[in-house]
Design an enzyme around this catalytic site. Sequence first.
Site, PDB file in Angstrom:
ATOM      1  N   ASN A   1     -11.343  16.882   0.086  1.00  0.00           N
ATOM      2  CA  ASN A   1     -12.170  15.724  -0.218  1.00  0.00           C
ATOM      3  C   ASN A   1     -13.621  16.103   0.003  1.00  0.00           C
ATOM      4  O   ASN A   1     -13.939  16.917   0.873  1.00  0.00           O
ATOM      5  CB  ASN A   1     -11.784  14.560   0.727  1.00  0.00           C
ATOM      6  CG  ASN A   1     -12.462  13.251   0.330  1.00  0.00           C
ATOM      7  OD1 ASN A   1     -13.246  13.217  -0.612  1.00  0.00           O
ATOM      8  ND2 ASN A   1     -12.144  12.193   1.051  1.00  0.00           N
TER       9      ASN A   1
ATOM     10  N   HIS B   1     -17.422  14.691   0.899  1.00  0.00           N
ATOM     11  CA  HIS B   1     -18.054  13.523   1.530  1.00  0.00           C
ATOM     12  C   HIS B   1     -19.572  13.741   1.532  1.00  0.00           C
ATOM     13  O   HIS B   1     -20.033  14.830   1.894  1.00  0.00           O
ATOM     14  CB  HIS B   1     -17.530  13.364   2.974  1.00  0.00           C
ATOM     15  CG  HIS B   1     -18.121  12.218   3.702  1.00  0.00           C
ATOM     16  ND1 HIS B   1     -18.002  10.901   3.271  1.00  0.00           N
ATOM     17  CD2 HIS B   1     -18.857  12.166   4.831  1.00  0.00           C
ATOM     18  CE1 HIS B   1     -18.632  10.111   4.103  1.00  0.00           C
ATOM     19  NE2 HIS B   1     -19.171  10.834   5.061  1.00  0.00           N
TER      20      HIS B   1
ATOM     21  N   ARG C   1       0.853  -1.199   0.000  1.00  0.00           N
ATOM     22  CA  ARG C   1       0.000   0.000   0.000  1.00  0.00           C
ATOM     23  C   ARG C   1       0.886   1.245   0.000  1.00  0.00           C
ATOM     24  O   ARG C   1       0.619   2.216  -0.711  1.00  0.00           O
ATOM     25  CB  ARG C   1      -0.889  -0.016   1.255  1.00  0.00           C
ATOM     26  CG  ARG C   1      -1.854   1.132   1.365  1.00  0.00           C
ATOM     27  CD  ARG C   1      -2.995   1.000   0.394  1.00  0.00           C
ATOM     28  NE  ARG C   1      -3.907   2.125   0.505  1.00  0.00           N
ATOM     29  CZ  ARG C   1      -5.232   2.011   0.481  1.00  0.00           C
ATOM     30  NH1 ARG C   1      -5.776   0.818   0.342  1.00  0.00           N
ATOM     31  NH2 ARG C   1      -6.005   3.065   0.571  1.00  0.00           N
TER      32      ARG C   1
ATOM     33  N   ASP D   1      -6.950  15.026   6.297  1.00  0.00           N
ATOM     34  CA  ASP D   1      -5.874  14.765   7.272  1.00  0.00           C
ATOM     35  C   ASP D   1      -5.735  13.243   7.359  1.00  0.00           C
ATOM     36  O   ASP D   1      -6.294  12.507   6.549  1.00  0.00           O
ATOM     37  CB  ASP D   1      -6.176  15.422   8.628  1.00  0.00           C
ATOM     38  CG  ASP D   1      -7.400  14.824   9.305  1.00  0.00           C
ATOM     39  OD1 ASP D   1      -7.837  15.397  10.314  1.00  0.00           O
ATOM     40  OD2 ASP D   1      -7.915  13.787   8.831  1.00  0.00           O
ATOM     41  N   ALA D   2      -5.036  12.747   8.348  1.00  0.00           N
ATOM     42  CA  ALA D   2      -4.710  11.310   8.365  1.00  0.00           C
ATOM     43  C   ALA D   2      -5.922  10.445   8.726  1.00  0.00           C
ATOM     44  O   ALA D   2      -5.891   9.229   8.563  1.00  0.00           O
ATOM     45  CB  ALA D   2      -3.581  11.051   9.361  1.00  0.00           C
ATOM     46  N   GLY D   3      -7.017  11.079   9.164  1.00  0.00           N
ATOM     47  CA  GLY D   3      -8.202  10.294   9.564  1.00  0.00           C
ATOM     48  C   GLY D   3      -9.124   9.998   8.397  1.00  0.00           C
ATOM     49  O   GLY D   3      -8.832  10.333   7.250  1.00  0.00           O
TER      50      GLY D   3
END
Length: 203
Positions: free
Chosen positions: A106, A108, A64, A140-142
Amino acid sequence: ARLVVLVSGAGTNLQALLDACADPAYGARVVAVGADRDDIEGLERAERAGVPTFVKKVGQFSSRDHWDRALADTVAGFDPDLVVLAGFMKLVGEEFLGRFGGSVVNTHPALSPSFPGMHGPGDALEYGVKVTGCTLFVVDAGVDTGPILAQSVVAVEDDDTVEALHERIKVAERAMLVDTVGRMAREGFVVDGRRVRFGRTSS
Ligand code: GRF
């Protein structure tokens, strides 16, 4: 501003951006469209618009992380000012965020922080909320957790199916995406903790 857009499906959000960019006053240009899979309508929309495309499938890479790095390298080659994840169904990783973090947005199809993940419209319908909508945020990383740039509210109808609700959300989503990305392109934006301000200075 130079936009690289990543897609995984129909690309109706991408199409809205392509249409908006046709107006020189909009202030942005889609310089490339990337996907994590072949033969999707999103890539055809890019080709019809004469925009370069690329595909990076996770399965083509030994890990990945290698996929994430290859994706980051390819995107970097187009020198983007902004990376727009528009229906992109993969989580970008540390390497990618390290290269472009703060300039990756992004969209959503739910009102964050409610209903994160792959089934926002269905989860909203299941829960029985009366309003839902869509959120544009800085990645972000979440998972769907980054600072919010814009939101748009959509009513849930009593007889809604997931598909009908998602299609209605997508109408609002396209408008939210076009309006907000255009503003970011023309005015710039600054992320300050969980707050995002338009403009080029952090004062
Ligand atoms: C959008 O609602 C996006 O938020 C969600 O999937 C949909 C993609 O639609 N992740 P499209 O590919 O832009 O038509």
